[in-house]
Design an enzyme around this catalytic site. Structure first.
Site, PDB file in Angstrom:
ATOM      1  N   TYR A  74       0.829  -1.212   0.000  1.00 39.73           N
ATOM      2  CA  TYR A  74       0.000   0.000   0.000  1.00 39.73           C
ATOM      3  C   TYR A  74       0.862   1.260   0.000  1.00 39.73           C
ATOM      4  O   TYR A  74       0.494   2.267  -0.579  1.00 39.73           O
ATOM      5  CB  TYR A  74      -0.929   0.012   1.220  1.00 39.73           C
ATOM      6  CG  TYR A  74      -1.969   1.103   1.115  1.00 39.73           C
ATOM      7  CD1 TYR A  74      -3.084   0.926   0.291  1.00 39.73           C
ATOM      8  CD2 TYR A  74      -1.818   2.313   1.779  1.00 39.73           C
ATOM      9  CE1 TYR A  74      -4.018   1.933   0.140  1.00 39.73           C
ATOM     10  CE2 TYR A  74      -2.758   3.322   1.639  1.00 39.73           C
ATOM     11  CZ  TYR A  74      -3.859   3.125   0.822  1.00 39.73           C
ATOM     12  OH  TYR A  74      -4.773   4.119   0.681  1.00 39.73           O
ATOM     13  N   PHE A 126      -6.883  21.258 -25.019  1.00 41.99           N
ATOM     14  CA  PHE A 126      -7.260  19.848 -25.078  1.00 41.99           C
ATOM     15  C   PHE A 126      -8.460  19.679 -24.154  1.00 41.99           C
ATOM     16  O   PHE A 126      -8.549  20.335 -23.112  1.00 41.99           O
ATOM     17  CB  PHE A 126      -6.109  18.919 -24.669  1.00 41.99           C
ATOM     18  CG  PHE A 126      -6.498  17.479 -24.806  1.00 41.99           C
ATOM     19  CD1 PHE A 126      -6.589  16.904 -26.067  1.00 41.99           C
ATOM     20  CD2 PHE A 126      -6.857  16.717 -23.701  1.00 41.99           C
ATOM     21  CE1 PHE A 126      -7.017  15.593 -26.213  1.00 41.99           C
ATOM     22  CE2 PHE A 126      -7.281  15.404 -23.843  1.00 41.99           C
ATOM     23  CZ  PHE A 126      -7.362  14.839 -25.110  1.00 41.99           C
ATOM     24  N   THR A 127      -9.375  18.788 -24.528  1.00 45.70           N
ATOM     25  CA  THR A 127     -10.678  18.682 -23.850  1.00 45.70           C
ATOM     26  C   THR A 127     -10.567  18.587 -22.318  1.00 45.70           C
ATOM     27  O   THR A 127     -11.098  19.431 -21.609  1.00 45.70           O
ATOM     28  CB  THR A 127     -11.445  17.462 -24.385  1.00 45.70           C
ATOM     29  OG1 THR A 127     -10.565  16.332 -24.342  1.00 45.70           O
ATOM     30  CG2 THR A 127     -11.901  17.680 -25.825  1.00 45.70           C
ATOM     31  N   ASP A 217       2.222  19.917 -21.134  1.00 41.72           N
ATOM     32  CA  ASP A 217       1.444  18.691 -21.299  1.00 41.72           C
ATOM     33  C   ASP A 217       2.383  17.755 -22.051  1.00 41.72           C
ATOM     34  O   ASP A 217       2.594  17.892 -23.248  1.00 41.72           O
ATOM     35  CB  ASP A 217       0.161  18.957 -22.082  1.00 41.72           C
ATOM     36  CG  ASP A 217      -0.671  17.686 -22.255  1.00 41.72           C
ATOM     37  OD1 ASP A 217      -0.093  16.583 -22.157  1.00 41.72           O
ATOM     38  OD2 ASP A 217      -1.880  17.791 -22.500  1.00 41.72           O
ATOM     39  N   LYS A 260      -0.165   7.350 -23.635  1.00 41.56           N
ATOM     40  CA  LYS A 260       0.385   7.665 -24.947  1.00 41.56           C
ATOM     41  C   LYS A 260       1.876   7.310 -24.983  1.00 41.56           C
ATOM     42  O   LYS A 260       2.218   6.164 -25.151  1.00 41.56           O
ATOM     43  CB  LYS A 260       0.137   9.141 -25.285  1.00 41.56           C
ATOM     44  CG  LYS A 260      -1.284   9.452 -25.740  1.00 41.56           C
ATOM     45  CD  LYS A 260      -2.288   9.470 -24.620  1.00 41.56           C
ATOM     46  CE  LYS A 260      -3.615  10.070 -25.016  1.00 41.56           C
ATOM     47  NZ  LYS A 260      -4.156  10.983 -24.015  1.00 41.56           N
ATOM     48  N   ARG A 384     -13.620  14.463 -35.645  1.00 43.55           N
ATOM     49  CA  ARG A 384     -13.138  15.621 -34.885  1.00 43.55           C
ATOM     50  C   ARG A 384     -13.550  16.840 -35.698  1.00 43.55           C
ATOM     51  O   ARG A 384     -12.844  17.314 -36.566  1.00 43.55           O
ATOM     52  CB  ARG A 384     -11.608  15.582 -34.708  1.00 43.55           C
ATOM     53  CG  ARG A 384     -11.164  14.630 -33.622  1.00 43.55           C
ATOM     54  CD  ARG A 384     -11.286  15.257 -32.233  1.00 43.55           C
ATOM     55  NE  ARG A 384     -12.288  14.636 -31.396  1.00 43.55           N
ATOM     56  CZ  ARG A 384     -12.132  14.333 -30.123  1.00 43.55           C
ATOM     57  NH1 ARG A 384     -11.005  14.490 -29.526  1.00 43.55           N
ATOM     58  NH2 ARG A 384     -13.137  13.861 -29.425  1.00 43.55           N
ATOM     59  N   PHE A 451     -20.290  13.901 -28.616  1.00 42.35           N
ATOM     60  CA  PHE A 451     -19.725  12.980 -29.617  1.00 42.35           C
ATOM     61  C   PHE A 451     -19.600  11.547 -29.109  1.00 42.35           C
ATOM     62  O   PHE A 451     -19.651  10.601 -29.890  1.00 42.35           O
ATOM     63  CB  PHE A 451     -18.367  13.484 -30.116  1.00 42.35           C
ATOM     64  CG  PHE A 451     -17.352  13.706 -29.020  1.00 42.35           C
ATOM     65  CD1 PHE A 451     -17.308  14.919 -28.350  1.00 42.35           C
ATOM     66  CD2 PHE A 451     -16.460  12.715 -28.670  1.00 42.35           C
ATOM     67  CE1 PHE A 451     -16.373  15.144 -27.336  1.00 42.35           C
ATOM     68  CE2 PHE A 451     -15.528  12.919 -27.657  1.00 42.35           C
ATOM     69  CZ  PHE A 451     -15.486  14.135 -26.989  1.00 42.35           C
TER      70      PHE A 451
HETATM   71  C1  LIG Z   1      -5.080  11.971 -23.678  1.00 46.62           C
HETATM   72  C2  LIG Z   1      -4.623  13.329 -23.407  1.00 46.62           C
HETATM   73  C3  LIG Z   1      -4.775  13.930 -22.151  1.00 46.62           C
HETATM   74  C4  LIG Z   1      -5.543  13.277 -21.012  1.00 46.62           C
HETATM   75  O1  LIG Z   1      -4.971  12.098 -20.601  1.00 46.62           O
HETATM   76  P1  LIG Z   1      -5.829  10.828 -20.091  1.00 46.62           P
HETATM   77  O2  LIG Z   1      -4.778   9.842 -19.741  1.00 46.62           O
HETATM   78  O3  LIG Z   1      -6.706  10.393 -21.226  1.00 46.62           O
HETATM   79  O4  LIG Z   1      -6.612  11.262 -18.912  1.00 46.62           O
HETATM   80  C5  LIG Z   1      -4.254  15.201 -21.973  1.00 46.62           C
HETATM   81  N1  LIG Z   1      -3.649  15.869 -22.966  1.00 46.62           N
HETATM   82  C6  LIG Z   1      -3.506  15.336 -24.193  1.00 46.62           C
HETATM   83  C7  LIG Z   1      -2.835  16.119 -25.263  1.00 46.62           C
HETATM   84  C8  LIG Z   1      -4.001  14.061 -24.462  1.00 46.62           C
HETATM   85  O5  LIG Z   1      -3.880  13.552 -25.698  1.00 46.62           O
END
Ligand SMILES: *Cc1c(COP(=O)(O)O)cnc(C)c1O
Length: 459
Positions: A74, A126-127, A217, A260, A384, A451
């Protein structure tokens, strides 16, 4: 096309996952049942899945072996220390806070670094990033260069920040009203476009003058580093790891979606150098994620991520990754298919406006193109465009973005060039019959992030 420009896979295949190819008759029914929304298809009904590169990566034998040495304690798991050392070595930050994925890191950073009413400039939104910034009272301001919004303009480093826009914002609002600069490497929504090292240096110089922090990011930072090595003068002989290290030397910290460029299926983290910020982050991580030594990840996941990050620094890996995406794009360009140029690091974006000139944007050309591509070939892609952009909260009208695209996103180490050929042939075939792509209308429209679950029928 010069095939010698594209290196063969720098790996051999040790385990396979069988995929099923269904018939066009079956797909006609399946896409109709899914309301012409590729998000609503079952994975089992998809032949080649290019919906996203997020969490769809194939892990290496070494990563799978790492899963077996997961320490599921833990607190104080040994895999956390391995991850911490690896991140320190690669990115150079003093402190790391693990999170369940990228948005977990965005949530914490936004809470500790934004005061309500402050501005958060960034190179395109980014969303999830923007959502957390705004939820914590921040005002997002887009300061990406104008060229990023022009789909057919083929110039390098379209992800760069426009320094004049940043200077203007500082002059108008005052440095004390800027929470931090959010710099994404690469820029997802601009088509996976990279940022140059020169631009990162200049952003650092300008923000240093005013004492403004910069958080990256880092999600696709390795792809960005490859573009720098390939296209920016002076980096031809620099290793990917050294480029990544220099990139992050101009930042105060970063958020990372491990799904990613860490080549794993789940995970993320937040980094910083400031001790006070780190203490604040640790207080929140226990509320939202878990102990500061696992933050929502299993020990085995942290081990796989530490190993994946190291593998991502290998030149052969990232060269193949970026060039495989480029191969698909080049094949489409050669056939006269309209796509966003230059071809980005993780995906090829079809330009649905030029693909379907017989449809108006209100007839959802990109949505329909994605659905029809599945019908023709079993290839899953993502809209998109106007559907993803949603409605204006005040007027209730659809946002009409300049970019109306279908994203063909390539998972890391999952598909071969032969799969890319199949996809290219399918798109080319559809392009020849493009007038058969019909307009769509909503039969169900959710209020938020429509979407994901909207349903349509043909007009
Ligand atoms: C996917 C992504 C995120 C968010 O990450 P998650 O692991 O999906 O929560 C943030 N910024 C960019 C550019 C992304 O492609």
């Amino acid at each position: 096309m010069n095939y010698e420009l594209f290196p063969a896979e720098p790996f051999r295949i040790k385990a396979v996952e069988t995929v099923r190819m269904n018939t066009r008759e079956e797909r006609t029914e399946l896409i109709k049942e899914a309301g012409y929304n590729t998000f609503l298809l079952n994975s089992d009904d998809v032949y080649i899945d290019l919906l996203t590169d997020s969490g769809t990566n194939a892990m290496s034998d070494k990563q799978w072996a790492g899963m077996m040495i997961g320490d599921e304690a833990y607190a104080g798991s040994r895999n956390f220390f391995h991850l911490k050392e690896t991140v320190e070595e690669i990115f150079g930050f003093k402190y790391i806070v693990p999170t369940h994925q990228g948005r977990g890191a965005e949530n914490i950073l936004s809470q500790i670094a934004i005061k309500p009413g402050q501005y958060v400039p960034g190179n395109m939104y980014f969303t999830t990033t923007r959502y957390h910034q705004e939820r914590n009272g921040g005002n997002f301001v887009d300061i990406i260069c104008d060229e990023a919004h022009d789909a057919s303009l083929d110039i390098p480093f379209k992800g760069n920040i426009d320094l004049n826009k940043l200077q203007k914002l500082i002059d108008e609002k005052g440095a004390e009203n800027i929470a931090y600069v959010c710099l994404a490497v690469t820029v997802n929504l601009a088509g996976g476009q990279p940022v140059s090292m020169q631009n990162m240096r200049e952003v650092r110089e300008l923000t240093n003058k005013y004492g403004i922090k910069v958080f990256y990011d880092a999600t696709r930072c390795v792809e960005n580093a490859y573009f720098i090595k390939e296209q920016e003068a002076g980096f031809e002989n620099t290793s990917i790891q050294d480029i990544v290290h220099e990139m992050f030397s101009y930042a105060d910290g970063c958020t990372m979606s491990g799904k990613k460029d860490c080549i794993v299926n789940i995970g993320g983290f937040l980094c910083m150098n400031d001790e006070q910020l780190y203490n604040d982050a640790k207080e929140l991580v226990v509320v939202y994620e878990g102990m500061p030594s696992y933050g929502g990840m299993a020990g085995r996941d942290m081990e796989a991520m530490a190993i994946g990050l190291k593998e991502a620094m290998q030149f052969e890996y990232i060269e193949h990754r970026v060039k495989q995406v480029r191969y698909l794009g080049e094949r489409l360009l050669e056939a006269g298919i309209p796509i966003i140029e230059p071809i980005g690091g993780h995906a090829v974006f079809l330009d649905a406006r030029r693909f379907c000139p017989h449809l108006t944007q209100e007839q959802f050309p990109a949505q329909s193109l994605a659905a029809t591509l599945y019908l023709y070939s079993g290839v899953r892609s993502m809209e998109r465009g106007i559907v993803s952009a949603g409605r204006d909260k005040v007027t209730g009208k659809n946002h009409a973005p300049k970019l109306e695209t279908v994203r063909l996103t390539i998972p890391r180490r999952v598909y071969t060039y032969r799969h890319m050929d199949y996809v290219a042939n399918a798109v080319i075939h559809l392009y020849e019959e493009r007038e058969k792509i019909k307009g769509l209308k909503f039969v169900y429209e959710p209020k938020q992030l429509r979407f994901f679950t909207a349903r349509f029928e043909e007009i």
